[in-house]
Design an enzyme around this catalytic site. Structure first.
Site, PDB file in Angstrom:
ATOM      1  N   ASN A  23       1.863   0.332   4.432  1.00 23.86           N
ATOM      2  CA  ASN A  23       1.917   1.755   4.060  1.00 23.86           C
ATOM      3  C   ASN A  23       0.509   2.296   3.809  1.00 23.86           C
ATOM      4  OD1 ASN A  23       4.605   1.140   4.123  1.00 23.86           O
ATOM      5  ND2 ASN A  23       5.004   1.568   1.978  1.00 23.86           N
ATOM      6  N   ASP A  24      -0.230   1.647   2.922  1.00 28.09           N
ATOM      7  CA  ASP A  24      -1.577   2.116   2.609  1.00 28.09           C
ATOM      8  C   ASP A  24      -2.554   1.819   3.745  1.00 28.09           C
ATOM      9  OD1 ASP A  24      -1.629   3.531   0.181  1.00 28.09           O
ATOM     10  OD2 ASP A  24      -1.408   1.699  -0.967  1.00 28.09           O
TER      11      ASP A  24
ATOM     12  N   ARG B 226       0.338   9.636   3.709  1.00 28.10           N
ATOM     13  CA  ARG B 226       1.619   9.167   4.225  1.00 28.10           C
ATOM     14  C   ARG B 226       2.794  10.000   3.742  1.00 28.10           C
ATOM     15  NH1 ARG B 226       3.893   4.994   0.562  1.00 28.10           N
ATOM     16  NH2 ARG B 226       2.476   4.615  -1.163  1.00 28.10           N
TER      17      ARG B 226
ATOM     18  N   CYS C 106       4.097  -7.154   3.569  1.00 31.55           N
ATOM     19  CA  CYS C 106       5.038  -6.749   2.519  1.00 31.55           C
ATOM     20  C   CYS C 106       5.276  -5.249   2.503  1.00 31.55           C
ATOM     21  CB  CYS C 106       4.554  -7.213   1.147  1.00 31.55           C
ATOM     22  SG  CYS C 106       2.985  -6.471   0.631  1.00 31.55           S
TER      23      CYS C 106
ATOM     24  N   HIS D  58      10.874   8.323   0.994  1.00 31.28           N
ATOM     25  CA  HIS D  58      11.958   7.704   0.232  1.00 31.28           C
ATOM     26  C   HIS D  58      13.253   7.680   1.036  1.00 31.28           C
ATOM     27  CE1 HIS D  58      10.098   6.873  -3.576  1.00 31.28           C
ATOM     28  NE2 HIS D  58       9.637   8.092  -3.695  1.00 31.28           N
TER      29      HIS D  58
END
Length: 588
Positions: free
Chosen positions: A469-470, A480, A517, A218
């Site tokens: 990310n995934d 992650r 994305c 974050h």
């Protein structure tokens, strides 16, 4: 020792917050001090005094028994403190936008979570005071989430954060976390809670450095949205930096000079400020130095976020509309009409433009009240994303119906993609459902099998969107959110870049677009590499698009192609990033 270390036992014995050894990485600096090496996640250079985050409260695990006659008062004190904390976070959410608003709203909702509050009250009824009850209840939930592991473990940071805020409120202590400086500083912390980073003021917080964290934390995501230079994963060596000491932070190279020459530090910071001025002035469209167009799109989560993104004038549409917000707050499946009303707000914000809707991305760390899969041994590898539709027939069909209804009369062009597609049969099944409703079908490339079967999948759908990310997490078999695995969860890893190239190559052969994305699209240097690999569009939080556009505009097509080739053939993620930097910024 900095204030953070006083309340973090791990900081005193060389361990990270999750019990793993913290690597102290430093090299000799020319000025006679040290250059600390971390992970650069937001480009830019800052030279300012260091300021450590405020300490978290000391947490008691026991206390004198509370008489039964006083327990109702303890419950009331907890309710008042929780309401104050929730209201404070919600107020900040209303002033924020994009991912920051989403994070603050999610954290505020955790404070009012019925299960957590019941657990606190149960401990009070057993005879402990509100502070101890808050700590014990939180510890129970943290232990459960850590046992589940995977993405669910990410929420432990949020839980510990609201615990600390409520405990501080109960004691009448200052709110823990990020202070409110009245002069420029570089903020230092062992780690930052989501609510801390979401409330940052870029005018005064000129840079961020943390001991823990990775490129998809974050801290990294929100710092990128605010355009604050940021270095994470520095390790225990950061503890040697004292409050008020002048430091130089390079968010692109992941370096922190602890005793920089003041004149040279100011010169480098001024050069970076000039680049930031170019970024603020950039208004699109995105083209390379040779005039090649690259489509830049926005990631949004609701109508308000879409209107804010459209108001910047930067995105050419929406590359990722996270629809799960509609589902996560619902105790039962929302009706087609209710969903359509939510989706229509996003379509109306981008009339006559491309809007890519991601269907039901739930499960794992985003459980649905009406479609929860109990007792999964590993939720990250379980029933999540499109797989929920197999267990809950009709949910996905009704969502697609709502998208079709919402798009009517808006002039928007609805593209609809499914998360977690892993097989050709799934792509065929999904494509047919979308076409039956007049929607343009696509799938997300998050599972390595989807990239490997790209040609076959594109026989049944019209586009790919890569969720880096995934994809990185699954390709590298590394959570992650695990800070000790940050080197593996870096999207610069050549194995990940090769999977992206495979998907992009399949798109070129089929004559179909392939976008990104995930957070990699918001990294200006990596964005150039992605374009060089054949990606046709990039989608990120709207505030991050200008930096990407400026970097693309400074690179020739030849540089972009060579940077992509150098990165994809590099032996390590760091070598890939260094090679791309040398070509795109070093003039090689």
């Amino acid at each position: 020792m900095p204030v953070d270390a006083r309340f973090d036992p791990a900081a005193t014995n060389g361990e990270s917050a999750d019990g793993q050894p913290s690597e102290s990485r430093e090299t000799a600096a020319p000025a006679g001090g040290a250059t600390l090496q971390g992970i650069g996640v937001v480009a830019g250079i800052a030279a300012s005094p260091a300021l450590w985050a405020r300490p978290r409260p000391q947490l008691p695990t026991d206390g004198p028994e509370v008489p039964e006659a006083d327990r109702a008062e303890q419950k009331q004190q907890f309710d008042t403190a929780a309401a104050t904390v929730s209201g404070r976070l919600q107020g900040r959410a209303e002033k924020a936008e994009g991912h920051a608003a989403e994070v603050l709203e999610a954290t505020a909702s955790l404070v009012t979570d019925k299960g957590w509050r019941r657990a606190v009250n149960k401990h009070v009824e057993a005879g402990v005071n509100a502070v101890v009850a808050t700590v014990r209840a939180t510890d129970t939930f943290v232990a459960k989430f850590e046992k589940i592991g995977g993405l669910m473990a990410e929420r432990t940071t949020d839980l510990k954060d609201i615990r600390d805020r409520v405990v501080a409120e109960l004691r009448g202590e200052p709110e823990p976390g990020v202070p409110s400086p009245d002069e420029p500083v570089i903020l230092l912390a062992d780690d930052l809670a989501p609510a801390d980073t979401a409330g940052l003021d870029p005018e005064f917080v000129r840079g961020i450095a943390t001991q823990l964290g990775g490129k998809t934390s974050h801290t990294a995501i929100i710092a990128r949205q605010f355009g604050i230079p940021c270095v994470v994963g520095v390790g225990a060596a950061l503890e040697g930096v004292e409050d008020g000491a002048l430091i130089l932070l390079d968010g692109e190279r992941g370096e922190i000079e602890t005793t920089p020459d003041p004149a040279k530090a100011k010169e480098r910071a001024d050069e970076s400020a000039q680049m930031q001025a170019k970024i603020r002035a950039w208004s699109g469209p995105a083209v390379t130095a040779d005039g090649t167009r690259v489509q830049l799109l926005a990631n949004v989560q609701d109508g308000a976020g879409a209107r804010a993104a459209a108001g910047t004038g930067l995105p050419e549409g929406v590359g990722l509309f996270r629809t799960e917000l509609c589902f996560l707050s619902a105790q039962s499946e929302p009706s087609v009409e209710t969903q359509a009303g939510i989706y229509r707000e996003v379509f109306e914000a981008f009339p006559e433009q491309k809007v890519v809707v991601r269907t039901l991305d739930a499960g794992s760390d985003k459980p649905l009240a009406f479609a929860t899969m109990p007792d999964e041994p590993n939720p990250s590898l379980g029933v999540r994303g499109v797989r929920i539709a197999f267990e809950q027939p009709g949910v996905l069909e009704r969502q697609l119906d709502a998208v079709a209804v919402a798009a009517k009369g808006t002039g928007a062009e609805p593209w609809v993609m499914a998360p977690m597609i892993a097989t050709v049969d799934e792509a065929k099944w999904y494509g047919e459902m979308c076409r039956d409703r007049g929607l343009i079908p696509g799938v997300m490339i998050e599972v390595p099998s989807a990239a490997l079967m790209g040609d076959e999948l594109l026989e049944h759908v019209e586009f790919f969107s890569i969720g880096t990310n995934d994809l990185t997490q699954y390709a590298m078999a590394a959570d992650r959110m695990a800070s000790q695995l940050s080197e593996l969860t870096d999207p610069w890893q050549p194995a990940v870049l090769k999977l992206i190239k495979m998907a992009a190559d399949a798109g070129q052969r089929a004559g179909k677009p392939v976008g990104v994305c995930g957070e990699a699209a918001a990294d200006p240097l990596l964005a150039c590499v992605l374009v060089g690999l054949g990606v046709t569009s990039l989608s990120a939080a709207a505030p991050a698009l200008a930096a990407v556009g400026v970097q693309l505009g400074q690179a020739t097509d030849d540089q972009i192609a060579r940077a992509a080739q150098a990165a994809v053939t590099a032996p390590t993620g760091q070598a890939a990033q260094d090679a791309a930097f040398d070509i795109l910024k070093g003039g090689k």
